[in-house]
Design a protein around this motif. Structure first.
Motif, PDB file in Angstrom:
ATOM      1  N   THR A  11       0.834  -1.199   0.000  1.00 18.03           N
ATOM      2  CA  THR A  11       0.000   0.000   0.000  1.00 18.03           C
ATOM      3  C   THR A  11       0.873   1.254   0.000  1.00 18.03           C
ATOM      4  OG1 THR A  11      -1.709  -1.191   1.237  1.00 18.03           O
ATOM      5  CG2 THR A  11      -1.847   1.201   1.202  1.00 18.03           C
ATOM      6  N   ARG A  12       1.962   1.217   0.788  1.00 17.54           N
ATOM      7  CA  ARG A  12       2.876   2.368   0.809  1.00 17.54           C
ATOM      8  C   ARG A  12       3.475   2.598  -0.576  1.00 17.54           C
ATOM      9  NH1 ARG A  12       5.094   0.080   5.482  1.00 17.54           N
ATOM     10  NH2 ARG A  12       7.043  -0.366   4.363  1.00 17.54           N
ATOM     11  N   LEU A  13       3.850   1.514  -1.243  1.00 17.96           N
ATOM     12  CA  LEU A  13       4.462   1.658  -2.563  1.00 17.96           C
ATOM     13  C   LEU A  13       3.507   2.317  -3.541  1.00 17.96           C
ATOM     14  CD1 LEU A  13       6.651   1.056  -4.717  1.00 17.96           C
ATOM     15  CD2 LEU A  13       5.595  -1.194  -5.024  1.00 17.96           C
ATOM     16  N   LEU A  14       2.255   1.866  -3.561  1.00 17.00           N
ATOM     17  CA  LEU A  14       1.311   2.406  -4.538  1.00 17.00           C
ATOM     18  C   LEU A  14       0.770   3.772  -4.122  1.00 17.00           C
ATOM     19  CD1 LEU A  14      -0.602  -0.812  -5.602  1.00 17.00           C
ATOM     20  CD2 LEU A  14       1.182   0.409  -6.822  1.00 17.00           C
ATOM     21  N   ALA A  15       0.940   4.100  -2.834  1.00 21.15           N
ATOM     22  CA  ALA A  15       0.562   5.449  -2.397  1.00 21.15           C
ATOM     23  C   ALA A  15       1.593   6.472  -2.865  1.00 21.15           C
ATOM     24  CB  ALA A  15       0.426   5.484  -0.874  1.00 21.15           C
ATOM     25  N   SER A  16       2.828   6.047  -2.983  1.00 22.09           N
ATOM     26  CA  SER A  16       3.887   6.950  -3.446  1.00 22.09           C
ATOM     27  C   SER A  16       4.780   6.177  -4.432  1.00 22.09           C
ATOM     28  CB  SER A  16       4.713   7.456  -2.264  1.00 22.09           C
ATOM     29  OG  SER A  16       5.705   8.353  -2.700  1.00 22.09           O
ATOM     30  N   PRO A  17       4.248   5.884  -5.608  1.00 23.58           N
ATOM     31  CA  PRO A  17       4.952   4.989  -6.540  1.00 23.58           C
ATOM     32  C   PRO A  17       6.001   5.733  -7.352  1.00 23.58           C
ATOM     33  CG  PRO A  17       2.885   5.671  -7.503  1.00 23.58           C
ATOM     34  CD  PRO A  17       2.941   6.305  -6.145  1.00 23.58           C
ATOM     35  N   PRO A  18       6.927   4.980  -7.941  1.00 27.90           N
ATOM     36  CA  PRO A  18       7.835   5.597  -8.911  1.00 27.90           C
ATOM     37  C   PRO A  18       7.042   6.062 -10.129  1.00 27.90           C
ATOM     38  CG  PRO A  18       8.073   3.217  -8.933  1.00 27.90           C
ATOM     39  CD  PRO A  18       7.184   3.544  -7.767  1.00 27.90           C
ATOM     40  N   ASP A  19       7.556   7.067 -10.799  1.00 30.38           N
ATOM     41  CA  ASP A  19       6.839   7.657 -11.933  1.00 30.38           C
ATOM     42  C   ASP A  19       7.013   6.770 -13.165  1.00 30.38           C
ATOM     43  OD1 ASP A  19       5.448   9.292 -13.583  1.00 30.38           O
ATOM     44  OD2 ASP A  19       7.067  10.756 -13.853  1.00 30.38           O
ATOM     45  N   LEU A  20       6.114   5.813 -13.303  1.00 30.76           N
ATOM     46  CA  LEU A  20       6.161   4.882 -14.421  1.00 30.76           C
ATOM     47  C   LEU A  20       4.854   4.955 -15.218  1.00 30.76           C
ATOM     48  CD1 LEU A  20       7.732   1.823 -12.569  1.00 30.76           C
ATOM     49  CD2 LEU A  20       8.851   3.249 -14.289  1.00 30.76           C
ATOM     50  N   PRO A  21       4.920   4.848 -16.550  1.00 30.64           N
ATOM     51  CA  PRO A  21       3.728   5.027 -17.383  1.00 30.64           C
ATOM     52  C   PRO A  21       2.574   4.082 -17.068  1.00 30.64           C
ATOM     53  CG  PRO A  21       5.714   5.115 -18.723  1.00 30.64           C
ATOM     54  CD  PRO A  21       6.142   4.691 -17.349  1.00 30.64           C
ATOM     55  N   VAL A  22       2.859   2.897 -16.524  1.00 28.09           N
ATOM     56  CA  VAL A  22       1.797   1.927 -16.293  1.00 28.09           C
ATOM     57  C   VAL A  22       0.839   2.368 -15.200  1.00 28.09           C
ATOM     58  CG1 VAL A  22       2.881   0.497 -14.526  1.00 28.09           C
ATOM     59  CG2 VAL A  22       1.405  -0.578 -16.228  1.00 28.09           C
ATOM     60  N   LEU A  23       1.234   3.329 -14.385  1.00 29.71           N
ATOM     61  CA  LEU A  23       0.393   3.766 -13.258  1.00 29.71           C
ATOM     62  C   LEU A  23      -1.016   4.111 -13.704  1.00 29.71           C
ATOM     63  CD1 LEU A  23       2.661   6.033 -11.010  1.00 29.71           C
ATOM     64  CD2 LEU A  23       1.324   4.047 -10.285  1.00 29.71           C
TER      65      LEU A  23
END
Length: 851
Positions: A11-23
């Motif tokens: 949850t932490r990862l997807l709350a502050s994810p790396p800037d990747l196009p798949v988001l």
């Protein structure tokens, strides 16, 4: 931890994810699997689908998310990358499992595995207890395991686990086709993720005209020189790290050696490297890097810092020569899709460039997509997996492509010889034991059957060596095994020792239990040394490749019937009578295969290892004008010993003489004048009257030899017997009845001249010829005709010396207009003979008669 920061690492990862196009596409993916349970993700390389899609699914489903990768290196790298983003070591929230190694725990929620590992789990536990979703990554590579796993998962969803989420992901996947296959009656939702690749300049760098890319030995040294030259050019002209694509580990090392001295760190990258060296290639360094890689870096790995790609344009694909029983990897041109995947690596972090080591014209001729493995590879392991699943031919499974029938027939035959399947195609207990080993079925059979003979440890060592494709110096596998035991670089690079331990654990506790058990007991009594122990294991794995040196030469004949030869360079195996061949390949245009690796074996062990190929054979052949009949003991195509066969079966004799006739022609038969004459008369009637008169041409007579010569052939043992055949009597068997009763009327052997002489007709030409002395034809008013009056006889009217004085098919016209001139010429030359003015009424004569 602040109260507003989620405690769950995903949850932490997807709350502050790396800037990747798949988001932007993750909500659509989650909605699709919640609604239908299936989805297809189509996303270019570098969009982050492997990194972020699994965590999103793990938060949306109950149970572990299993992610497949086609290669061990990619599985480890993907797990390490995701665990690093979570700030955890691998084995906690994120784990991985590859053959012989697993790092996970009860807390693991995302597990990255190779397709082979997932296949083993499906066979053990089709319901996949505890798994909520399976993500099939890099589906476009179309390897056998991936195609099969996808089909089995669709079967599981249809019959066991409709709640199991199934997602297929790739950059170039055939989205609509895949969606139709994995959907439950209606196609799965296709989720597209837009990439943000930067522009990539294309530079075409074909090799010099005289430099071949590939020859019968593989990629040429000259082409590797050219690739290294392109890398040096790229380093001089461009910024950023350079990623070089070559087809295999040998070429990786070859290019790396050629780049010695460049102002950069040269990092090899392929699946046989130790983990530490793989990690070095995948991590940014203190200075510029050149990563020389196989296709493992094409799509399933992230190699940071790359701004330049140098592509050799070659790939390795499995190919199998089913007729000769030779399988292996061949070097082929990359597909256009593969070339685009490789080029895309240069545009992930900024504008980049690709140096393609071929021409733009050649690029237009490349195949659009790589050929699926199922169409070219050896299918023995695939067929065994199908049998274990309960679908011997794959019917009813959602396979992207049906396996070729011929390749499947060979695979099932091989499994039958191993005792892995019964005559009905169902897997046997032995087959399940072989499948559980997790190796090629032939190698698994060798491991199980050899363990009680050479010892479990030594059997595992040899099978691990064969599985790892370890290079054998001079083709000598015994020397290669000793080098591995000493812990050389090959042992470390291939993970050989880990595989030895895994295989040793995989040996069934009950021992061999197979049909080679008796062979093992007998061989064990002999106290086998490494020299022949290695050979025995290889022979058990590949009994069709047992080879014996041909008499009086250095070439070998394998039990499969294929000729083979050791490489021209020095090999300690030269001169050894028997070899167990592990690897051989046959280049285009070459008659014999080249032995790449083998071990010595003796005749007794060869027979014991290949009991199914041991048979006695009676052969009857035509050789040098004789029927040669022998009884031979054989090991496949290899003759062990033979004795003369005194009374060969008549059918085999007939076949041998028939073959002799086919090779040497009808001229080997005793054609008397009478037989030739009858053949010519029948040929004439066939030409003049047609059916039912028989065709007398060589081709027709050879094709129907049994009809006219068959009863005589069974008595033939050699050229003396052939000379006794009554050819005229044999040909008379072809006479059509009742028409044959008129043979002498329609095509008489002789005609009676007015003189009373019975003169032989010559049917050898297009028209029957009657050569008769002119004086004997006096009083003959009309030209004689044959074939029911349809064909006039061509008269050769001879001088007293027997030379043609006139040729005519119209005797009446000749007497009227031609005879006066002939008479004038011959009277002076032959004055003792009568030359009457009126040939119509003159009395014919046979000898001298004064006029």
């Amino acid at each position: 931890m602040p109260s507003d920061v989620p405690s769950d690492p995903l949850t932490r990862l997807l709350a502050s994810p790396p800037d990747l196009p798949v988001l932007a596409s993750l909500p659509a993916l989650v909605d699709a699997v919640r609604a239908r349970g299936t989805a297809v993700v189509q996303a270019p390389p570098g969009t982050g689908k492997t990194t972020l899609a699994p965590p999103a699914l793990a938060l949306a489903v109950s149970g572990r998310v299993v992610v497949t990768q086609p290669r061990r290196l990619a599985a480890r790298a993907a797990a390490h990358r995701l665990a690093g983003l979570l700030g955890e070591p691998v084995g906690q929230t994120v784990g991985y499992a590859v053959r012989g190694e697993r790092r996970s725990s009860p807390a693991t929620r995302v597990e990255v595995v190779t397709t082979g590992v997932l296949l083993r789990r499906l066979q053990r536990d089709p319901e996949l207890a505890g798994v909520g979703a399976v993500v099939l990554d890099e589906c476009h590579e179309r390897n056998l395991d991936a195609d099969l796993v996808q089909a089995l998962l669709v079967d599981v969803r249809a019959h066991l686990r409709e709640d199991l989420v199934l997602v297929a992901m790739s950059a170039t996947v055939e989205a609509s086709r895949t969606a139709a296959l994995i959907g439950d009656g209606t196609p799965a939702t296709v989720v597209e993720a837009r990439g943000s690749l930067h522009p990539v300049d294309e530079l075409w760098r074909p090799p010099p005209p005289r430099v071949r890319r590939v020859d019968e030995r593989g990629v040429t040294p000259g082409f590797l020189d050219h690739v290294a030259g392109c890398v040096r050019e790229a380093l001089a002209e461009r910024e950023g790290d350079v990623l070089v694509f070559v087809p295999g580990a040998g070429e990786v090392n070859g290019v790396a050696r050629r780049l010695a001295g460049v102002d950069a760190d040269v990092r090899p990258l392929h699946g046989r490297l130790p983990h530490r060296e793989q990690d070095l290639a995948l991590a940014l360094g203190p200075r510029r890097r050149v990563v020389v890689a196989t296709a493992v870096a094409e799509s399933s790995l992230t190699v940071p810092g790359v701004r330049v790609v140098v592509d050799a344009g070659l790939a390795r694909q499995p190919r199998t020569d089913h007729r000769r029983g030779l399988a292996g990897l061949v070097t082929v041109n990359v597909s256009r899709a593969g070339a685009e995947q490789r080029a895309g690596r240069a545009g992930r972090e900024g504008p980049g460039a690709v140096y393609r080591c071929w021409s733009q014209a050649e690029h237009a001729q490349l195949a659009e997509h790589p050929e699926p493995e199922i169409m070219t590879a050896d299918l023995t392991a695939f067929a065994l997996e199908l049998a274990c699943w309960g679908s011997a031919d794959g019917a009813g499974l959602a396979l992207m492509d049906a396996p070729p029938p011929a390749a499947m027939a060979v695979a099932r035959s091989t499994l039958g010889a191993l005792g892995a399947v019964g005559s009905d195609g169902r897997v046997t207990d032995r087959g399940r034991a072989i499948a559980r080993v997790g190796a090629d079925p032939r190698l698994a059979r060798a491991l199980i059957d050899a363990a009680g003979t050479v010892g479990a440890r030594r059997a595992a060592e040899v099978v691990a060596m064969l599985s790892a494709d370890v290079r054998a110096p001079g083709g000598d596998l015994v020397a290669a095994l000793r080098a591995l035991r000493h812990g050389g670089p090959e042992a470390r690079a291939s993970g050989w020792l880990d595989e030895v331990r895994r295989l040793e654990r995989a040996i069934p506790a009950s021992g061999s239990g197979g049909r080679a058990g008796a062979a093992g007991a007998h061989a064990g009594e002999r106290g086998l040394t490494d020299d022949v122990a290695v050979g025995l294991v290889v022979a058990l794995a590949h009994p069709d490749r047992i080879a014996r040196r041909r008499a009086g030469g250095s070439a070998y004949l394998m039990a499969s019937g294929t000729g083979a030869a050791l490489p021209a360079e020095h090999s300690p195996l030269h001169g050894i009578e028997w070899l167990a061949v592990a690897d051989a390949d046959r280049g285009a245009g070459r008659r014999d295969a080249t032995i790449r690796s083998a071990a010595p074996i003796d005749e007794d062990l060869a027979i014991l290892a290949a009991q199914a190929l041991r048979h006695d054979e009676e052969t009857v052949a035509w050789s040098d004008g004789q029927v040669v009949a022998r009884r031979a003991a054989r090991l496949g195509a290899i003759e062990l010993r033979s004795t003369r066969l005194a009374d060969p079966p008549a059918a085999l004799v007939v076949a041998a003489v028939r073959e002799g006739l086919r090779r040497e022609g009808l001229a080997m038969l005793p054609w008397t004048d009478a037989a030739v004459g009858l053949r010519q008369r029948l040929a004439f009637l066939r030409s003049a009257l047609g059916e039912p008169w028989p065709d007398m041409g060589d081709e027709a007579l050879l094709a129907g030899v049994d009809a006219w010569l068959g009863p005589d052939l069974a008595r033939v043992r050699g050229s003396r017997d052939l000379r006794r055949i009554d050819m005229r009597g044999a040909l008379r068997r072809l006479l059509p009845w009742p028409e044959a009763a008129r043979l002498d009327e329609l095509a008489p052997e002789r005609l009676q001249a007015p003189s009373g002489s019975h003169v032989r007709l010559d049917y050898s030409g297009d028209q029957p010829v009657l050569a008769v002395r002119l004086q004997e034809a006096f009083g003959w008013r009309r030209t004689p005709r044959v074939a029911d009056g349809r064909v006039p006889v061509l008269l050769h009217l001879l001088s007293p010396a027997g030379r043609p004085a006139a040729v005519t098919a119209d005797l009446e016209s000749f007497w009227r207009t031609g005879y006066p001139q002939v008479r004038a010429e011959l009277r002076g030359r032959y004055p003792k003979h009568a030359w009457p003015q009126d040939p119509w009424t003159a009395e014919p004569s046979r000898g001298v008669r004064r006029g």
